[in-house]
Design a protein around this motif. Structure first.
Motif, mmCIF file in Angstrom:
data_model
loop_
_atom_site.group_PDB
_atom_site.id
_atom_site.type_symbol
_atom_site.label_atom_id
_atom_site.label_comp_id
_atom_site.label_asym_id
_atom_site.label_seq_id
_atom_site.Cartn_x
_atom_site.Cartn_y
_atom_site.Cartn_z
ATOM 1 N N GLY A 424 0.795 -1.217 0.000
ATOM 2 C CA GLY A 424 0.000 0.000 0.000
ATOM 3 C C GLY A 424 0.823 1.260 0.000
ATOM 4 O O GLY A 424 0.281 2.361 -0.157
ATOM 5 N N GLN A 425 2.144 1.120 0.171
ATOM 6 C CA GLN A 425 3.029 2.284 0.177
ATOM 7 C C GLN A 425 4.167 2.101 -0.821
ATOM 8 O O GLN A 425 4.282 2.878 -1.780
ATOM 9 C CB GLN A 425 3.592 2.490 1.580
ATOM 10 N N ASP A 426 4.982 1.090 -0.625
ATOM 11 C CA ASP A 426 6.096 0.839 -1.535
ATOM 12 C C ASP A 426 5.681 0.006 -2.743
ATOM 13 O O ASP A 426 6.307 0.107 -3.801
ATOM 14 C CB ASP A 426 7.230 0.130 -0.799
ATOM 15 N N PHE A 427 4.662 -0.802 -2.567
ATOM 16 C CA PHE A 427 4.189 -1.615 -3.684
ATOM 17 C C PHE A 427 2.696 -1.888 -3.497
ATOM 18 O O PHE A 427 2.151 -1.774 -2.387
ATOM 19 C CB PHE A 427 4.969 -2.936 -3.788
ATOM 20 N N THR A 500 -2.727 3.566 -2.975
ATOM 21 C CA THR A 500 -3.885 3.816 -2.122
ATOM 22 C C THR A 500 -3.539 4.714 -0.944
ATOM 23 O O THR A 500 -4.433 5.247 -0.281
ATOM 24 C CB THR A 500 -4.447 2.486 -1.594
ATOM 25 N N THR A 501 -2.250 4.877 -0.669
ATOM 26 C CA THR A 501 -1.800 5.749 0.418
ATOM 27 C C THR A 501 -1.323 7.065 -0.171
ATOM 28 O O THR A 501 -0.220 7.160 -0.714
ATOM 29 C CB THR A 501 -0.651 5.090 1.215
ATOM 30 N N GLN A 502 -2.183 8.089 -0.106
ATOM 31 C CA GLN A 502 -1.821 9.396 -0.646
ATOM 32 C C GLN A 502 -1.211 10.237 0.465
ATOM 33 O O GLN A 502 -1.888 11.029 1.122
ATOM 34 C CB GLN A 502 -3.048 10.081 -1.252
ATOM 35 N N SER A 503 0.081 10.056 0.662
ATOM 36 C CA SER A 503 0.806 10.778 1.704
ATOM 37 C C SER A 503 1.798 11.735 1.057
ATOM 38 O O SER A 503 2.619 11.327 0.222
ATOM 39 C CB SER A 503 1.541 9.787 2.610
ATOM 40 N N PRO A 504 1.760 13.024 1.420
ATOM 41 C CA PRO A 504 2.732 13.977 0.860
ATOM 42 C C PRO A 504 4.166 13.673 1.245
ATOM 43 O O PRO A 504 5.094 14.235 0.648
ATOM 44 C CB PRO A 504 2.273 15.323 1.455
ATOM 45 N N ASP A 505 4.389 12.793 2.219
ATOM 46 C CA ASP A 505 5.751 12.462 2.635
ATOM 47 C C ASP A 505 6.418 11.463 1.695
ATOM 48 O O ASP A 505 7.637 11.272 1.776
ATOM 49 C CB ASP A 505 5.732 11.897 4.057
ATOM 50 N N LEU A 506 5.670 10.820 0.829
ATOM 51 C CA LEU A 506 6.229 9.824 -0.083
ATOM 52 C C LEU A 506 6.634 10.481 -1.405
ATOM 53 O O LEU A 506 5.968 11.423 -1.873
ATOM 54 C CB LEU A 506 5.206 8.717 -0.349
ATOM 55 N N PRO A 507 7.688 9.994 -2.033
ATOM 56 C CA PRO A 507 8.105 10.577 -3.321
ATOM 57 C C PRO A 507 7.034 10.460 -4.405
ATOM 58 O O PRO A 507 6.982 11.301 -5.313
ATOM 59 C CB PRO A 507 9.357 9.760 -3.680
ATOM 60 N N ILE A 508 6.179 9.444 -4.325
ATOM 61 C CA ILE A 508 5.165 9.262 -5.359
ATOM 62 C C ILE A 508 4.156 10.399 -5.370
ATOM 63 O O ILE A 508 3.459 10.623 -6.368
ATOM 64 C CB ILE A 508 4.460 7.896 -5.151
ATOM 65 N N TRP A 509 4.050 11.155 -4.260
ATOM 66 C CA TRP A 509 3.130 12.285 -4.183
ATOM 67 C C TRP A 509 3.494 13.355 -5.212
ATOM 68 O O TRP A 509 2.620 14.054 -5.729
ATOM 69 C CB TRP A 509 3.166 12.861 -2.764
ATOM 70 N N GLN A 510 4.773 13.471 -5.528
ATOM 71 C CA GLN A 510 5.209 14.499 -6.472
ATOM 72 C C GLN A 510 4.894 14.143 -7.914
ATOM 73 O O GLN A 510 4.969 15.015 -8.796
ATOM 74 C CB GLN A 510 6.717 14.724 -6.319
ATOM 75 N N LEU A 511 4.560 12.885 -8.193
ATOM 76 C CA LEU A 511 4.240 12.511 -9.573
ATOM 77 C C LEU A 511 2.877 13.026 -10.007
ATOM 78 O O LEU A 511 2.622 13.139 -11.210
ATOM 79 C CB LEU A 511 4.295 10.987 -9.728
ATOM 80 N N SER A 626 0.633 19.193 1.066
ATOM 81 C CA SER A 626 -0.433 18.558 1.838
ATOM 82 C C SER A 626 -1.598 18.260 0.909
ATOM 83 O O SER A 626 -1.626 18.706 -0.240
ATOM 84 C CB SER A 626 -0.878 19.454 3.008
ATOM 85 N N THR A 627 -2.546 17.505 1.391
ATOM 86 C CA THR A 627 -3.716 17.165 0.577
ATOM 87 C C THR A 627 -4.618 18.388 0.434
ATOM 88 O O THR A 627 -4.503 19.369 1.188
ATOM 89 C CB THR A 627 -4.498 16.013 1.218
ATOM 90 N N LEU A 628 -5.539 18.310 -0.522
ATOM 91 C CA LEU A 628 -6.433 19.439 -0.756
ATOM 92 C C LEU A 628 -7.318 19.717 0.453
ATOM 93 O O LEU A 628 -7.656 20.875 0.724
ATOM 94 C CB LEU A 628 -7.303 19.163 -1.987
ATOM 95 N N VAL A 629 -7.712 18.675 1.159
ATOM 96 C CA VAL A 629 -8.566 18.871 2.334
ATOM 97 C C VAL A 629 -7.856 19.723 3.374
ATOM 98 O O VAL A 629 -8.446 20.638 3.966
ATOM 99 C CB VAL A 629 -8.976 17.509 2.924
ATOM 100 N N VAL A 630 -6.582 19.457 3.588
ATOM 101 C CA VAL A 630 -5.805 20.228 4.562
ATOM 102 C C VAL A 630 -5.488 21.610 4.008
ATOM 103 O O VAL A 630 -5.546 22.618 4.727
ATOM 104 C CB VAL A 630 -4.515 19.469 4.924
ATOM 105 N N ALA A 631 -5.169 21.696 2.717
ATOM 106 C CA ALA A 631 -4.790 22.984 2.127
ATOM 107 C C ALA A 631 -5.939 23.980 2.163
ATOM 108 O O ALA A 631 -5.724 25.184 2.364
ATOM 109 C CB ALA A 631 -4.314 22.767 0.692
#
Length: 713
Positions: A424-427, A500-511, A626-631
């Motif tokens: 759910g995070q790395d794969f 499935t894990t939309q975390s701004p701390d992960l590099p995949i968030w920038q994609l 951060s996510t749109l909800v937080v922003a």
């Protein structure tokens, strides 16, 4: 015992022996009647079974059983005597002795029968009207003296609909040795409700109540609807009172009304003075759409916290880092990369298994400088994205193929060999993933990003496998379903763009691209297209096209965001007009704007202001980290907007870019003249279109302006 016409009751004061109970001891030797010892009068006398005289007609007792239905009484008039003869029959057999009544006796008898019948009918009607049967679907209450205020009728509530509550328990068990034993099993409760309720109420004759609640409604304004109304008499001060979903359309053109309001509205009357007052919240947004000569002009106003979420993605961090340098070379892009074939996989929620396949998507696949698990993977020698950019693909494929590619054993095999990888995070392991058709997405072959036709849900996964050429060499990322050597049930190893894990701390968030905005239009035209960026300056209470501080003081925000670098001849000379470059700054088919910078209102704006103290007042970094909800909670930074207008071919049909428009909220004018609905134009309130049926207004060349209310959002 019955002797003649007398009634007696025989009783014994003392118990008699058997020999004393002879006929002689009771009736005497000569069988003569013997006087009974005890004689009592009956407490409830019984009416004679036959009417023998006129007086017998009036001796009926309430204790008597009703006359059987097969007994009929017939009255005949005797012309010889002038009397009335009464007979009783069962079928054709006469069961009683006929007796005669004089004319006066018959009249009295008939009058009494009619009066008894009349009062019996009245009692039955009164009994039926007073029947109070309680029902949840139709409740009635008496309001007593309050009916002088609300009118007669009491309180009545009629309910229709259904309510369904679903309860469940979900138990998950993951046999992953890398997890503690207590974390391998999880139990969660699931609750779901489906309510479709309609309530109609009435208080007296003046107050009406309507309530509609539907949890399955597609739009929020259809889910909950409530309205209460009070209507006064002609001489009352309060003529009308409404609460809930109300509307107000003033006759004056100076004040704009609304058809989608929630609040309180009242109409008061003081002699010849009429007052209409309303306190409410508007549940819609006023919009204006124009058309001239068959070409539609539409204004747009988009806040910057409304970027196109979960729809546009870079194919890797290499393409993200190359994006801004490549966009500075517009209108010519020379990235050196040309993407060839590509396969796009998403979570299969449609149940379409025509092109389904098990996939195993990795975040760090084909990454060289943006590897999340540096302790697990080592960088490779290939600079551009490839399966050889790091040793992830090599190590994964070196595992037992039947194990890692088997969805039932994937978690166990990866957990045993790579304990630092988390599902759910790395794969992501997706069984029966759906392969998108080429019509479901578009790919920018030079810049390396993909745009989906439909936005993904937060719990959906997006993964790709693609092939491209760079400096004459061909590189591949992931595995294609057409590659040989894979069985149909084995999972394909692909590149993950969204987990499935939309975390701004992960590099995949920038994609995920956060510099793309939708204007809500289709098939944009470059002619007369206008776009400006404005900032709401609270100190002066107005919106400006520039910022009054920092190194970009009084510069157009359009130029600051590098959306104005070229002139009309595509030369590098800013002219104050948006650079309309199809496929790069504009996606005309889907009506979207692309900023040439990755974080226009974040790091890019801070760099342009060149003063951190000043930049802290303007930069909206929460929009990107951060996510749109937080922003959206940072309202003090959310002051930038995209405004302008665009044109699109419409003909006689004007698209309002809204759905489920409130009825009565559409107003059409041409040259200041108000058009008449169903005579000059028709409105499809569901699909949001206006069709001009009077062609003279289109041929006149005047602007046709449509004012409406949009309550979709």
């Amino acid at each position: 015992m019955l002797f003649g016409s007398s009634y007696y009751i025989v009783s014994a004061a003392n118990r008699l022996d058997a020999e004393d109970m002879s006929a002689e001891s009771i009736f005497g030797r000569n069988n003569d009647a013997v006087q009974v010892v005890d004689t009592v009068n009956p407490r409830f006398p019984i009416t004679k079974p036959q009417n023998e005289t006129y007086d017998d007609l009036y001796e009926a007792s309430p204790m008597d059983a009703p006359m059987p239905e097969n007994v009929r009484t017939v009255v005949e008039y005797d012309i010889n005597t002038g009397n009335y003869v009464m007979r009783s029959f069962v079928g054709e057999i006469e069961i009683s002795t006929p007796y005669s009544l004089s004319e006066q006796e018959y009249r009295d008898y008939s009058l009494k029968q009619l009066m008894q019948r009349y009062w019996k009918e009245k009692n039955n009607e009164l009994g039926k009207s007073n029947e109070d049967k309680f029902s949840l679907t139709d409740m009635k209450f008496n309001i007593g003296p309050a009916d002088k205020i609300f009118g007669p009728g009491g309180v009545r509530l009629r309910t229709q609909g259904s309510a369904e509550l679903i309860f469940g328990i979900r138990r998950n068990k993951i046999d992953n040795p890398a997890l503690p034993e207590m974390d391998r099993t999880g139990v969660t409760f699931e609750f779901d409700e489906k309510i479709q309720l309609n309530v109609n109420g009435q208080v007296g004759s003046r107050v009406n109540l309507g309530l509609n609640y539907n949890t399955e409604a597609s739009f929020d304004f259809d889910q909950k609807m409530a309205k209460m109304g009070f209507k006064g008499e002609e001489d009352d001060i309060i003529q009308n009172f409404e609460a809930g979903n109300v509307s107000m359309q003033p006759n004056s053109s100076l004040i704009q009304g609304s058809s989608a309001l929630f609040g309180i509205k009242t109409d008061l009357k003081f002699g010849k003075l009429n007052i209409s007052a309303i306190v409410s919240q508007q549940k819609s947004e006023s919009k204006r759409v124009s058309s001239k000569g068959g070409t539609q002009t539409t204004e747009f106003d988009v806040p910057i916290d409304n970027y196109d979420e979960n729809r546009h993605f870079f194919l890797g961090h290499y393409f993200r880092e190359s994006f801004e340098p490549a966009m500075r070379k517009l209108p010519a892009i020379a990235s050196g990369i040309t993407i060839g074939r590509i396969e796009v996989w998403v979570t299969n929620k449609r149940g379409n298994y025509d092109q389904a396949r098990n996939i195993l998507a990795f975040m760090d696949l084909a990454e060289r400088d943006s590897i999340h698990n540096n302790a697990t993977w080592n960088s490779g020698s290939v600079q551009t994205p490839s399966n050889k950019s790091n040793n992830l693909y090599e190590q994964i494929t070196a595992l037992t193929p039947a194990g890692v590619r088997n969805p039932q054993q994937t978690n166990e095999v990866i957990g045993a060999n790579f304990p630092l990888l988390y599902g759910g995070q790395d794969f992501e392991k997706i069984e029966s993933a759906r392969k998108l058709d080429p019509n479901d997405y578009t790919v920018n072959n030079a810049l390396g990003f993909i745009s989906l036709r439909t936005a993904l849900n937060p719990d959906e996964v997006l993964a790709v496998a693609f092939e491209y050429t760079y400096r004459g060499e061909t590189y591949q990322v992931g595995e294609f379903s057409t590659d040989k050597g894979f069985e149909s049930g084995e999972a394909l190893i692909v590149k993950m763009l969204k987990s499935t894990t939309q975390s701004p701390d992960l590099p995949i968030w920038q994609l995920m691209m956060k510099n793309v905005y939708s204007l809500g239009a289709m098939q944009l035209q470059q002619e007369n297209f206008k776009l400006d960026i404005i900032y709401r300056n609270d100190s002066i209470g107005t919106s400006l096209k520039y910022i009054t501080e920092g190194a970009i003081k009084n510069q157009l925000l359009l130029r600051v965001m590098e959306l104005d670098r070229l002139d009309q001849r595509q030369e590098p000379h800013p002219d104050g007009i948006f650079d309309y470059i199809q496929g790069y700054t504009v996606l005309p088919a889907s009506g979207r704007i692309i900023f040439p910078v990755l974080e226009p209102f974040g790091s890019h704006l801070r760099k342009k202001i060149n003063n951190d103290v000043i930049a802290d007042k303007y930069v909206f970094e929460e929009l990107y980290n951060s996510t749109l909800v937080v922003a959206r909670e940072s309202t003090e930074k959310n002051k930038f907007r995209l405004v302008g207008e665009y044109k699109a071919s419409s003909g006689s049909e004007i698209r309002l870019n809204a759905m489920n428009i409130p009825r009565g909220s559409v107003s059409v004018t041409s040259g200041g003249h108000k058009l008449i609905e169903n005579q000059d134009y028709t409105v499809d309130y569901t699909m949001g279109t206006v069709t001009i049926i009077n062609q003279s207004y289109i041929e006149s060349g005047n602007n046709i302006d449509v004012q409406l209310e949009n309550q979709s959002l």
